[in-house]
Design an enzyme around this catalytic site. Structure first.
Site, PDB file in Angstrom:
ATOM      1  N   LYS A  30      83.856  46.389  28.393  1.00  5.43           N
ATOM      2  CA  LYS A  30      84.799  45.768  30.112  1.00  5.43           C
ATOM      3  C   LYS A  30      83.591  45.549  30.747  1.00  5.43           C
ATOM      4  O   LYS A  30      84.325  45.571  32.190  1.00  5.43           O
ATOM      5  CB  LYS A  30      85.147  47.596  30.111  1.00  5.43           C
ATOM      6  CG  LYS A  30      85.150  48.266  31.540  1.00  5.43           C
ATOM      7  CD  LYS A  30      84.623  49.965  31.191  1.00  5.43           C
ATOM      8  CE  LYS A  30      84.445  50.625  32.128  1.00  5.43           C
ATOM      9  NZ  LYS A  30      84.704  50.103  33.729  1.00  5.43           N
ATOM     10  N   ASN A  31      82.417  45.771  31.130  1.00  8.07           N
ATOM     11  CA  ASN A  31      81.488  45.471  32.373  1.00  8.07           C
ATOM     12  C   ASN A  31      81.803  44.420  32.547  1.00  8.07           C
ATOM     13  O   ASN A  31      81.142  43.459  33.849  1.00  8.07           O
ATOM     14  CB  ASN A  31      80.579  46.349  32.651  1.00  8.07           C
ATOM     15  CG  ASN A  31      80.358  48.048  32.499  1.00  8.07           C
ATOM     16  OD1 ASN A  31      81.705  48.302  33.224  1.00  8.07           O
ATOM     17  ND2 ASN A  31      80.064  48.627  32.351  1.00  8.07           N
ATOM     18  N   ARG A 101      86.049  51.120  40.200  1.00 13.31           N
ATOM     19  CA  ARG A 101      85.127  50.688  41.538  1.00 13.31           C
ATOM     20  C   ARG A 101      85.196  49.198  40.839  1.00 13.31           C
ATOM     21  O   ARG A 101      84.804  48.739  41.893  1.00 13.31           O
ATOM     22  CB  ARG A 101      83.659  51.442  40.630  1.00 13.31           C
ATOM     23  CG  ARG A 101      82.483  50.879  41.270  1.00 13.31           C
ATOM     24  CD  ARG A 101      81.266  51.561  41.303  1.00 13.31           C
ATOM     25  NE  ARG A 101      80.348  50.830  41.657  1.00 13.31           N
ATOM     26  CZ  ARG A 101      80.523  50.761  42.931  1.00 13.31           C
ATOM     27  NH1 ARG A 101      81.317  51.963  43.595  1.00 13.31           N
ATOM     28  NH2 ARG A 101      79.301  50.664  43.692  1.00 13.31           N
ATOM     29  N   ASP A 125      84.233  56.215  38.292  1.00 14.52           N
ATOM     30  CA  ASP A 125      83.444  57.266  37.852  1.00 14.52           C
ATOM     31  C   ASP A 125      82.871  58.534  39.260  1.00 14.52           C
ATOM     32  O   ASP A 125      82.555  57.223  39.593  1.00 14.52           O
ATOM     33  CB  ASP A 125      82.420  57.338  36.978  1.00 14.52           C
ATOM     34  CG  ASP A 125      83.160  56.750  35.255  1.00 14.52           C
ATOM     35  OD1 ASP A 125      84.206  57.367  35.541  1.00 14.52           O
ATOM     36  OD2 ASP A 125      82.633  55.752  34.501  1.00 14.52           O
ATOM     37  N   ASP A 320      74.432  53.551  30.784  1.00 14.06           N
ATOM     38  CA  ASP A 320      76.079  54.319  30.424  1.00 14.06           C
ATOM     39  C   ASP A 320      75.917  54.677  28.837  1.00 14.06           C
ATOM     40  O   ASP A 320      76.684  55.509  28.392  1.00 14.06           O
ATOM     41  CB  ASP A 320      76.676  53.206  30.456  1.00 14.06           C
ATOM     42  CG  ASP A 320      77.219  52.578  32.064  1.00 14.06           C
ATOM     43  OD1 ASP A 320      77.310  53.655  32.129  1.00 14.06           O
ATOM     44  OD2 ASP A 320      77.706  51.913  31.953  1.00 14.06           O
ATOM     45  N   MET A 342      69.589  56.820  37.674  1.00 15.05           N
ATOM     46  CA  MET A 342      70.232  55.988  38.231  1.00 15.05           C
ATOM     47  C   MET A 342      71.524  56.707  38.633  1.00 15.05           C
ATOM     48  O   MET A 342      71.307  56.515  39.956  1.00 15.05           O
ATOM     49  CB  MET A 342      71.005  55.595  37.230  1.00 15.05           C
ATOM     50  CG  MET A 342      70.400  54.462  36.553  1.00 15.05           C
ATOM     51  SD  MET A 342      69.542  52.357  36.750  1.00 15.05           S
ATOM     52  CE  MET A 342      70.753  52.195  37.273  1.00 15.05           C
TER      53      MET A 342
END
Length: 437
Positions: A30-31, A101, A125, A320, A342
């Site tokens: 996805k990223n 985002r 998120d 993640d 993070m």
């Protein structure tokens, strides 16, 4: 795929205690897909992308690029064709931008092609403050003027190469700067940049279009800009965070599964972390095999000290996957300190695990002590974000009884048809409402 309504509420009803077996292939990352779709606007030629995850965030970004003039067509379930011959710096739908985002990723490509863009603040998120300062500082050094009010306004009379030091190794800021730099006149050096697999995938896509980039996979990239970019065909790489989720799921349910085309070259830190929890995976080419009957005994540090698992910028353990490691640790024998560096709100889902019977002490917003193994029981759960939602699904699948996960559309923002794919291996997950054929 039936397109989900923006405010559609989805539930997963999960019967726990069932083992899985068989094979599964992770979806495309996805990223990587999101910045690559945005970067497709850098050329007026046709781009074909394969292994694109058909998830909510991707669908929302597709709508956004269509709104600025790109023509988009799904050639197959996971194959996307994009042609951006004529673009207009139209005002973007604030509701769409608030959903993901990734809308911020349009800044670099639209500045390059149109010289301007106005963006509503991006959503995504709720895991703590997520700075956009690094994006602004990098784009300003490349020749952009930025005004921040209720919206973000970007303008440029022409992008130019620069020596840019990012004040943090932000993934999306690196991706925005990379897209702007390939269009800028002259040479750009990006220092302290992110080097995650999805950043590398974006760089390879840009090079397939004709960009000249050196240092891919390191924290310093050199971009020789000003090259005309053409069309390209590109396959999105596998999602290493989904692979980590599947490893944790197999371990806590005592299952034996094979993850095909797992992208094992990007899994060193993930596999090392799971080994510290007593979970070992067998590598077979590019496949990963998780055997049943894992030891699942937390390995103490030398001297018998309590070990610490912490996330850090790539190539260390990815942030993640931290939620997945936490729920996995609840089923392992021993004590471990989990240190999430993070995001200051990412660990706030652990109260749901505690209510299910997990033995966890939340020390502060960034640290939790997990003692296992704990016998989990079914519960009513709420998914606050993509990764915590997947962690709750894993917890529900190893718990006694039937759990209900509300707000499961958050999970579907990042995991493609996950309940169907897990049910095919023996899970008992009912989606409400059911998917349309």
């Amino acid at each position: 795929m039936a397109r989900a309504l923006p405010h559609e509420r989805i539930q997963y009803v999960v019967e726990g205690g069932f083992k899985l077996s068989g094979e599964i292939e992770p979806s495309g990352n996805k990223n990587a897909a999101l910045p690559i779709i945005a970067a497709s606007l850098l050329t007026d030629q046709r781009v074909e992308l394969s292994n694109v995850p058909r998830i909510r965030d991707v669908e929302a970004l597709v709508e956004l690029i269509q709104s600025v003039g790109a023509k988009v067509r799904w050639l197959g379930r996971n194959e996307l064709e994009i042609e951006a011959r004529e673009l207009r710096p139209a005002n973007l739908d604030p509701d769409l931008c608030a959903r993901i985002r990734a809308s911020i990723l349009l800044a670099g490509p639209m500045l390059a092609r149109c010289g301007e863009i106005t963006l509503p603040p991006p959503g995504g998120d709720v895991i703590g403050r997520r700075r956009v300062d690094t994006h602004f500082l990098a784009l300003e050094q490349l020749g952009a003027r930025i005004e921040v009010n209720s919206v973000y306004s970007f303008r440029t009379e022409g992008l130019r190469g620069a020596d840019v030091f990012l004040d943090e190794p932000s993934v999306t800021a690196t991706e925005n700067a990379l897209c702007a730099a390939v269009f800028a006149e002259g040479t750009t050096i990006l220092r302290n940049c992110a080097s995650e697999p999805h950043v590398q995938d974006l760089a390879r896509f840009l090079m397939a279009m004709g960009a000249r980039i050196e240092g891919v996979g390191t924290n310093m990239m050199t971009i020789h800009g000003g090259q005309r970019l053409g069309g390209a065909s590109h396959r999105i790489g596998p999602d290493h965070n989904e692979v980590g989720s599947l490893i944790g799921l197999a371990a806590v349910t005592g299952s034996e599964i094979t993850i095909r085309r797992a992208g094992v070259e990007h899994l060193r830190s993930t596999l090392m972390t799971f080994e510290r929890l007593g979970i070992r995976c067998q590598i077979d080419g590019d496949d990963l095999i998780i055997r049943s009957g894992q030891e699942m005994k937390i390995q103490p540090d030398f001297g018998g000290h309590i070990p610490k698992i912490e996330d850090q910028p790539w190539p260390a353990f990815p942030a993640d996957t931290m939620s997945i490691a936490i729920v996995t640790a609840t089923q392992c024998d021993g004590v471990v300190l989990m240190f999430e560096k993070m995001f200051e709100s990412r660990m706030f889902f652990v109260d749901k695990l505690i209510a299910m019977g997990a033995r966890i002490v939340l020390c502060d917003p960034h640290r939790a002590i997990v003692a296992g193994p704990s016998k989990l029981r079914a519960a009513q759960l709420e998914s606050p974000d993509i990764r915590a939602g997947m962690a709750m699904l894993i917890a529900a699948m190893c718990a006694e009884g039937t759990s209900v996960i509300n707000n499961a559309q958050q999970i579907e923002r990042g995991y493609e048809r996950i309940e169907e794919r897990l049910n095919a291996m023996g899970a008992r997950i009912t989606r409400i409402p059911p998917r349309e054929a």
